[in-house]
Write an enzyme that holds these catalytic residues in place. Structure first.
Site, PDB file in Angstrom:
ATOM      1  CD  GLU A 167      -2.936   1.079   2.319  1.00  0.00           C
ATOM      2  OE1 GLU A 167      -3.450   2.133   2.719  1.00  0.00           O
ATOM      3  OE2 GLU A 167      -3.228  -0.046   2.788  1.00  0.00           O
ATOM      4  CG  ASN A 210      -5.083   0.122   6.235  1.00  0.00           C
ATOM      5  OD1 ASN A 210      -5.644   0.581   7.222  1.00  0.00           O
ATOM      6  ND2 ASN A 210      -4.634   0.895   5.258  1.00  0.00           N
ATOM      7  CD  GLU A 294      -7.287   5.939   5.867  1.00  0.00           C
ATOM      8  OE1 GLU A 294      -7.145   6.797   4.986  1.00  0.00           O
ATOM      9  OE2 GLU A 294      -6.453   5.044   6.101  1.00  0.00           O
ATOM     10  NE  ARG A 344      -7.773  13.303   7.116  1.00  0.00           N
ATOM     11  CZ  ARG A 344      -7.487  12.664   5.994  1.00  0.00           C
ATOM     12  NH1 ARG A 344      -8.264  12.820   4.939  1.00  0.00           N
ATOM     13  NH2 ARG A 344      -6.449  11.867   5.916  1.00  0.00           N
ATOM     14  CE  LYS A 368      -0.813   9.119   8.865  1.00  0.00           C
ATOM     15  NZ  LYS A 368      -1.633   9.204   7.647  1.00  0.00           N
ATOM     16  CG  ASP A 373      -2.574  10.951   4.842  1.00  0.00           C
ATOM     17  OD1 ASP A 373      -1.647  10.383   5.430  1.00  0.00           O
ATOM     18  OD2 ASP A 373      -3.300  10.384   4.022  1.00  0.00           O
ATOM     19  CD  GLU A 401      -0.382   8.344   0.679  1.00  0.00           C
ATOM     20  OE1 GLU A 401      -1.621   8.290   0.523  1.00  0.00           O
ATOM     21  OE2 GLU A 401       0.186   8.074   1.760  1.00  0.00           O
ATOM     22  CD  GLU A 519       6.010  24.340  -0.142  1.00  0.00           C
ATOM     23  OE1 GLU A 519       5.160  24.766   0.662  1.00  0.00           O
ATOM     24  OE2 GLU A 519       7.234  24.325   0.114  1.00  0.00           O
ATOM     25  CD1 TRP A 549     -12.254   9.749   0.864  1.00  0.00           C
ATOM     26  CD2 TRP A 549     -12.084   9.084   2.991  1.00  0.00           C
ATOM     27  NE1 TRP A 549     -12.520   8.406   0.899  1.00  0.00           N
ATOM     28  CE2 TRP A 549     -12.419   7.967   2.194  1.00  0.00           C
ATOM     29  CE3 TRP A 549     -11.924   8.902   4.359  1.00  0.00           C
ATOM     30  CZ2 TRP A 549     -12.603   6.693   2.730  1.00  0.00           C
ATOM     31  CZ3 TRP A 549     -12.099   7.633   4.893  1.00  0.00           C
ATOM     32  CH2 TRP A 549     -12.430   6.551   4.087  1.00  0.00           C
TER      33      TRP A 549
END
Length: 687
Positions: A167, A210, A294, A344, A368, A373, A401, A519, A549
């Site tokens: 993942e 997960n 999640e 969130r 985190k 995220d 990611e 960025e 989300w």
């Protein structure tokens, strides 16, 4: 000639400088292990690694003995063992259990280099440091280095699944699993352990947080023999193995109808499982848990909280010294985009802060680095350091990611250094993240840093040859957070690509600029998320804007940004300690790079640079593409100086990055031109 990148920074290329070759050979002809020291375990690994590196660099391996026969030699030893190494070490005391020294000793009739530490693991780290110096062409005739790691727990998390998929993996398939089998006999796992030990990693979780049904069996006799073989290999390199567990394991495979953490049968089942794991793996590290996030199962289902859930597992592991790493990536999963009050970013703090002091001592909350995220830019999570009586550790993401997926170059060390240097003020000035993670601000029993891996079974481990720099740099940074990004990049470049100064100059400077380049052509001023949903590569400005989300930019024809202020927004800014709370809450004081994370502003709002927000968006997106073009040109200058395989590979990846950058530039600029109706002041092409 070619180089597939498999050796990474452990290439140990032959020393070409004649002066250095002569010097190294003079010291490295004989390897001494003091009499009475058993040649087994991690110390044996250290001796093997040193011999391997010397043979590769100098053309001949050292002879191994208990008594020196040469005037010059190198000696490995554990301090405190009562051997002559202790006397030669000169009474060094300022070492942790993993600390070591490298010292050149001169006596009347002999000269020798000591690579010694408080433990066998420390000796291994000393050996890798010495080999690193030799790869870099450093002098070794006057060594006097004393090193101890800043953080006690220095981990990697793998998001690998037993079917072989990874993942958020961008480097091929899993090195641990394939087709629901554990690849316990794979020599690649040993090579991976070598790489990780060489940068001081001492814990690895080998499966996805997960946890699906097949992975749930990893803590059972069905798969534990295979897992134990991996743990044995890791153990030879001083690495503890951890497993992610399925919180609903009692239901999935245990034959129970509940996973209620207060149910005696549930507690009993986990105690049995812990005992079973430790029978197979006596030095097992513990469980990593993602719960109630999640759509993962967790204690909320039963009206319990995170402390209830974590403590139940901690109770099971406690007799064996095992840890529970409880992830704080928890939020109200399904959000109505019409509702601007739900945020969130608030979730981790809102869920966990009230539980401070309720967690058992072998629980560590894994937080985190930011509240969202792993975005290219977001503030430091306000939860970090906010809980004085609860162990905490930082979680980074080496896997790119949201930062180019190892197709685009994005050296993450500068970003992580900003996070580690951030002052939370939770106990006054100086309460930096790097000190909190070390356990020195709140005196945590357990603390440290972990990160999501970026490796797979690609030949070069990380997909992009240059993405290896993030893996290497992560290990260096969490050993010593005072190292500069430039020092880390230069160390990696010389070990991985050799000693050519032109090659080093291009690599180091490209790496150091790459985060700001990425960025520039992606999401501006901290707004985040403008990515293709699920896949997370490439631009989609509204991809998550009307999603369950969350909603992330609120752009309309007047302005852009999320209002997280106390007076008119979600109040997220109040989760920080003063003065950070006031700085982020204030439109005037908020740093430009985070402006749109905390404030909704008109496109004509002027930044501290003097530019308007809309002009900043245009300028940075054009500049991002231009800088990619510049570095493609600089890389092309290295043809013939870098081996052909890696040169062609990096060229192809950089050309792909350029196409991605152009796509981002044109879609973002066009979107905001059409939203705002405000033209580019420099009249460049916007569609």
């Amino acid at each position: 000639m070619g180089d597939n990148g498999y050796a990474a920074w452990l290439r140990y290329g032959q020393v070409k400088d004649e002066t250095r070759l002569e010097q190294y050979a003079g010291w490295m002809g004989e390897l001494v292990l003091p009499a009475g020291v058993p040649m087994e375990g991690i110390l044996k690994t250290a001796a093997v690694e040193l011999s391997r590196g010397i043979r590769s660099m100098l053309g001949a391996a050292p002879s191994v003995t208990h008594e020196p026969s040469r005037q010059r030699f190198i000696v490995l030893g554990v301090l405190g063992g009562g051997t002559w190494v202790d006397d030669a070490a000169g009474g060094v005391t300022a070492l942790t259990n993993e600390g070591y020294l490298l010292k050149t000793v001169r006596e009347a009739e002999k000269e020798y280099i000591i690579a010694a530490g408080k433990s066998e693991k420390a000796v291994l780290y000393a050996v890798f440091h010495l080999l690193r110096l030799m790869q870099s062409g450093a002098a070794i005739d006057q060594l006097n280095l004393v090193e101890s790691p800043k953080y006690s727990l220095r981990m990697i998390n793998h998001w690998d699944n037993m079917d072989g998929s990874v993942e958020r993996g961008y480097s091929g398939r899993s090195i641990f699993y394939d087709n629901n089998n554990v690849l316990s006999d794979s020599e690649r796992i040993r090579d991976y352990a070598r790489l990780m030990a060489s940068v001081g990693i001492n814990g690895i979780a080998i499966n996805n947080v997960n946890v699906h049904r097949e992975e749930t069996f990893l803590i059972t006799e069905k798969l534990l023999p295979d897992v134990a073989r991996i743990a044995e290999v890791f153990g030879e390199y001083g690495i503890k193995l951890f497993l992610s567990v399925n919180y609903a394991g009692t239901i999935e495979i245990g034959g129970l109808e509940t996973a209620d953490p207060l149910d005696p049968a549930v507690r009993g089942w986990w105690k049995e499982k812990a005992a079973e794991v430790y029978r197979y793996i006596p030095d097992f590290g513990g469980f990593l848990v993602k719960a109630d996030s999640e759509n993962r199962p967790g204690p909320f289902t039963y009206g319990r909280d995170h402390a209830d859930g974590a403590n139940m597992l901690a109770e099971a592991l406690e007799p064996y010294g095992g840890l529970v790493l409880w992830r704080c990536f928890v939020y109200n999963c399904h959000q109505d985009w019409r509702d601007r009050s739900t945020d969130r970013a608030r979730a981790a703090y809102d869920h966990f802060k009230p539980l401070d002091g309720r967690f058992k001592d072998n629980v560590i909350l894994q937080i985190k680095n930011g509240p969202m995220d792993f975005q290219v830019r977001e503030p430091v999570s306000p939860l970090f350091g906010a809980m004085e009586h609860t162990n905490q550790m930082m979680e980074f993401q080496i896997a790119q990611e949201y930062t180019g997926q190892q197709k685009d170059v994005c050296f993450l060390i500068p970003q992580w250094k900003e996070v580690l240097n951030f002052d939370t003020y939770v106990k006054g000035a100086g309460s930096t993240v790097k000190e909190i993670a070390a356990g020195s601000v709140h005196a945590y029993t357990h603390s440290g840093i972990t990160a999501v891996s970026n490796i797979g079974n690609d030949e070069n481990w990380t997909g992009h040859h240059l993405a290896q720099a993030n893996l290497y740099g992560y290990g260096c940074l969490i050993w010593n957070p005072e190292l500069s990004s430039e020092e880390i990049a230069a160390e990696w470049a010389v070990q991985t690509f050799g000693g050519n100064k032109d090659v080093q100059e291009v690599l180091v400077n490209f790496l150091l600029e790459s985060w700001s380049i990425y960025e520039n052509y992606t999401a501006p001023l901290g707004v985040g998320w403008m990515v293709t949903p699920h896949y997370h590569y490439g631009p989609d400005i509204d991809g998550y804007e009307y999603s369950k989300w969350g909603t992330y930019h609120f752009a309309d024809h007047k302005g852009i940004g999320v209002d997280r202020t106390v007076a008119t927004g979600t109040g997220y800014s109040s989760q920080y300690t003063l003065p950070n709370a006031e700085i982020y809450d204030s439109l005037e004081a908020c740093p430009d790079e985070l402006l749109l994370f905390f404030h909704h502003v008109p496109y004509t709002h002027r930044l501290k640079s003097g530019k308007t927000v809309i002009q900043h968006i245009y300028d940075t997106h054009f500049a991002g593409v231009e800088r990619v073009e510049y570095w493609i040109g600089r890389w092309q200058e290295l043809e013939g100086l870098v081996d052909g395989d890696r040169f062609r590979h990096v060229t192809g990846r950089m050309n792909r990055q350029l196409e991605n950058a152009k796509q981002w530039r044109d879609i973002v600029n066009t979107y905001f031109f059409r939203k705002s109706g405000i033209p580019d002041a420099r009249n460049r092409v916007i569609y």
